[in-house]
Design an enzyme around this catalytic site. Structure first.
Site, PDB file in Angstrom:
ATOM      1  N   ARG A 248      -2.316   2.144  13.349  1.00  0.00           N
ATOM      2  CA  ARG A 248      -2.573   3.372  12.685  1.00  0.00           C
ATOM      3  C   ARG A 248      -2.635   4.538  13.344  1.00  0.00           C
ATOM      4  NH1 ARG A 248      -0.672  -0.101   9.985  1.00  0.00           N
ATOM      5  NH2 ARG A 248      -1.183  -0.684   7.712  1.00  0.00           N
TER       6      ARG A 248
ATOM      7  N   TYR B 293       3.891   2.950  -5.208  1.00  0.00           N
ATOM      8  CA  TYR B 293       3.624   3.888  -4.703  1.00  0.00           C
ATOM      9  C   TYR B 293       4.792   4.505  -3.695  1.00  0.00           C
ATOM     10  CZ  TYR B 293       1.081   7.439  -1.548  1.00  0.00           C
ATOM     11  OH  TYR B 293       0.641   8.388  -0.721  1.00  0.00           O
TER      12      TYR B 293
END
Length: 329
Positions: free
Chosen positions: A219, A153
């Site tokens: 995050r 990815y």
């Protein structure tokens, strides 16, 4: 000789990955403003449930197709969102994931070159890898393992960016590249393995919530409506000085949370009695992730508006309804 645009002011738009989480929200916005939309998806991670409400729309068309194969259409703009975006899905078939990013980019860029369409690439914060610079600016080149389990990815998206900018330099193609940071909201796949969907589904089922490591990794969570607004502003942006505006541009929420704080917020909002349980960190999992969105603020006047708890309430309501219907895909 007149072009199609001379007698039809409605833009004809192609959205690859249009039955996915973000693609379906984007299509809602495009149709609402009057565009015609062709949604292309192979339904590997996308689902028709995300676009069922659009199937009878007079300006919407669905086409089941894999972007690793060429596609011949006449369109004005192309949004390339096709690619599995969660570790569970993109590691399921890593070779296919890389091919989707690379062959998919080549095929969509070739189409854009042929019809002279502006083309958007949905890139990712994963191009920064496990960053040694914090927060991440667009000028940071990243710290990526090229042979790890996430590389299909990460490096696939990095290669796609390379192709976009080479087509821009070599062929004068009109490109827009957005680097997406963690995004969440309704229509996420309940089994995609992403932290927000994982925590919500576990809490709603009364299960323990799984934290990888100590939950101290960070995050930055952007609600889908905010992100789609950023997409549209980037794609539509025409600099006043007539300069070319390509990106790459960070789009995400600069407010940073630890994974433990996210888990605690989900437990609070669901009223679940879930405990926090710890598992080993996955390989190459970034320790921190936060976008510097100065460029988006200055160029587009864009920044997220929806706070985490408000967005989580909307997302929890979606998953609650989904689970009560007994649907898991």
């Amino acid at each position: 000789m007149p072009t199609r645009r001379d007698y039809n002011t409605t833009q004809r738009i192609l959205v690859t990955g249009g039955a996915g989480f973000l693609g379906s929200h984007l299509i809602d916005r495009l149709l609402a403003r009057g565009d015609e939309v062709i949604c292309v998806d192979n339904l590997f991670t996308g689902t028709k449930r995300n676009i069922t409400h659009l199937l009878q729309h007079p300006r919407f068309e669905f086409m089941r197709h894999d972007v690793i194969f060429p596609l011949y259409l006449e369109v004005d703009r192309i949004w390339n969102l096709a690619c599995p975006a969660s570790p569970v899905h993109y590691q399921d078939d890593p070779v296919q994931t890389t091919k989707t990013s690379v062959h998919g980019a080549i095929n969509m860029l070739g189409l854009a070159k042929r019809v002279r369409a502006r083309i958007f690439q949905a890139s990712t914060s994963e191009v920064y890898g496990d960053p040694s610079v914090h927060p991440q600016t667009e000028g940071y080149w990243g710290n990526v393992n090229p042979i790890g389990p996430r590389s299909c990815y990460d490096e696939g998206k990095r290669c796609a960016e390379t192709l976009f900018f080479d087509y821009h330099r070599q062929h004068g193609l009109d490109i827009r590249v957005a680097r997406i940071f963690n995004t969440y909201g309704p229509r996420m796949h309940p089994s995609d393995g992403r932290v927000v969907s994982n925590f919500i589904v576990q809490a709603l089922r009364g299960e323990d919530i799984t934290l990888f490591g100590e939950g101290t990794q960070t995050r930055s969570f952007c609600y889908c409506d905010d992100l789609i607004e950023g997409f549209l502003r980037l794609m539509d942006h025409e600099p006043a000085d007539g300069a070319t505006f390509t990106g790459p541009l960070n789009l995400g929420n600069p407010v940073e949370f630890t994974i433990r704080e996210l888990a605690e917020a989900v437990i609070d909002l669901t009223g679940a009695g879930s405990r926090l349980v710890h598992r080993p960190l996955p390989a190459d999992d970034p320790k921190q992730r936060r976008p510097d969105i100065t460029a988006a603020q200055q160029a587009l006047g864009w920044e997220p508006r929806i706070q985490l708890r408000e967005g989580l309430q909307q997302t929890i309501a979606y998953f609650d309804a989904l689970l009560k219907e007994g649907k898991s895909a």
